[in-house]
Design an enzyme around this catalytic site. Sequence first.
Site, short mmCIF file in Angstrom:
data_model
loop_
_atom_site.label_atom_id
_atom_site.label_comp_id
_atom_site.label_asym_id
_atom_site.label_seq_id
_atom_site.Cartn_x
_atom_site.Cartn_y
_atom_site.Cartn_z
N ASP A 179 0.84 -1.20 0.00
CA ASP A 179 0.00 0.00 0.00
C ASP A 179 0.88 1.25 0.00
OD1 ASP A 179 -1.85 1.99 0.49
OD2 ASP A 179 -2.71 1.07 2.28
N HIS A 206 0.02 -0.33 -4.84
CA HIS A 206 -1.18 0.41 -5.25
C HIS A 206 -1.15 1.84 -4.75
CE1 HIS A 206 -3.41 0.35 -1.39
NE2 HIS A 206 -3.06 -0.93 -1.26
N CYS A 217 -8.78 6.65 5.39
CA CYS A 217 -9.17 5.28 5.08
C CYS A 217 -10.37 5.31 4.15
CB CYS A 217 -9.50 4.54 6.38
SG CYS A 217 -10.34 2.96 6.15
N HIS A 219 -12.94 3.82 4.20
CA HIS A 219 -14.22 3.65 4.89
C HIS A 219 -14.44 4.71 5.96
CE1 HIS A 219 -13.19 -0.34 3.19
NE2 HIS A 219 -14.41 -0.18 2.72
N ARG A 254 -6.17 2.55 -7.41
CA ARG A 254 -7.38 2.51 -6.59
C ARG A 254 -8.12 3.83 -6.71
NH1 ARG A 254 -7.49 2.07 0.07
NH2 ARG A 254 -8.85 3.87 0.35
N SER A 341 -13.34 -6.14 2.79
CA SER A 341 -12.92 -5.34 3.93
C SER A 341 -13.47 -5.82 5.27
CB SER A 341 -13.34 -3.89 3.72
OG SER A 341 -13.05 -3.10 4.84
N SER A 343 -14.12 -3.72 7.41
CA SER A 343 -15.06 -2.66 7.76
C SER A 343 -16.50 -3.04 7.42
CB SER A 343 -14.68 -1.36 7.03
OG SER A 343 -13.44 -0.87 7.49
#
Length: 493
Positions: A179, A206, A217, A219, A254, A341, A343
Amino acid sequence: MSANGKGKHATQRHHNQTEPVLGETERLAQYALAQDCLHYDWANNERWKGVERTYSAEDVLRLRGSVHVEHTLARMGAERLWQLLETEPYVNALGAMTGNQAVQQVQAGLQAVYVSGWQVAADANNAGQMYPDQSLYPADSVPHMCRRINNALQRADQIHHAEGKVPPTQTWFAPLVADAEAGFGGTLNAFELMKGMIEAGAACVHFEDQLSSAKKCGHLGGKVLVSTTEAIQKLVAARLAADVLGVPTLVMARTDANSAHLLTSDIDPRDRAFCTGERTPEGFFCIRGGIDSAIARGLAYAPYADLIWCETSEPNIEEARRFAEAIHARYPEKMLAYNCSPSFNWRKKLDEAAIASFQLELARMGYKFQFVTLAGFHALNLSMFELARHYRETGMSAYSNLQEKEFASEREHGYQATKHQRFVGTGYFDQVQQVISGGLSSTTALEGSTEAEQFSADGQKISKPRSQAAPPIPSQPPISDWPQEEMLQPSGD
């Protein structure tokens, strides 16, 4: 001293050079040949199908410098990941928070490891802080985590190789998908961060299209997108960095446009269709987020990335299908990625049958890389909380129960961390010590240890494999009488 002031030894080095000194004509010819080879590779290698570059081979060669440094783990990982994505229905991965977690994932049969920026922020960053996922940690933290994971996988490989064992799925070196957040700045930051990831052995990196200074984030609320143009430039910067280092690292793009409602600039015509005309007190442009906005961004990024990831707010198969069909209508072979996820409240959103078939459904749509970003964080915290809670209530019975689970997993599934001394390499370094001492070391650690006495499968003392056993130590004279070469053995401190 010679007339040029460099002395006799410098003159000897000059005359002893084995590489010929090229004239200007030969040098230019080699440079032109290297450009032609690079252009040919980009045009004909299946690895680069569907990938566009906005720069030339001459640009890459000019920026490389005169010395090529080989990044073996990054190259092996990128080549292996590409081969897996091309041949497997899909590749699934879990986020690893430590090197040992990555080793367990590979031992259990997973073929790739996800390196989450969220997890690095939470408890594995170079600042030693606990942070939310808002790019608060030092920019070199994820490369550092990649290096730690690869070091742990290398140790597992060394242990198994020394014991003559074949590693799980034929290699310990599972490719790392890492990431890079929003790049921690502008395009030059993205270029340098990509180089750091490759130097640490990442196979795929990514980048997301959020504003780095306001990064959240996927989310969380309050996300701010950069213009489509700027996001593309960061993807170009990442690809350029990989080309300059000469490694076929995969680039994943992304987009957070599905749930973002703010934009830094309306300069890009592709973004204006989603602007509402309103501005925030900070000067950001208000936009309509949603799947249409995400699709527009995915289509814009597709030529510059190997995989496209649309961050979502729930595990919605129909939404995933809509995104996939839109991308594949224009780029039929473009691979997609999906964040399964933590989340999401999976049981609240889907029934058991839908959860069980979820990844297979995604795979049929072209989502070739699927991952649980924060698996390491949740597994680590829940397992320790459960142990601590039971330990508080029942004392050593709680730990003994955990140990029995380890023994069972070792017998039935090949779990190896029960023998923690061997797991971290004690036996491997015993072998190193024996080689150094010519087989005469009396200070090897594993044989005679508590682990060797108590942790064999049948309750018997663990002995070395016959092929690895050191020769018996003969009766020796007092140390003071040993020949000088035998005094090379360590003294203890």
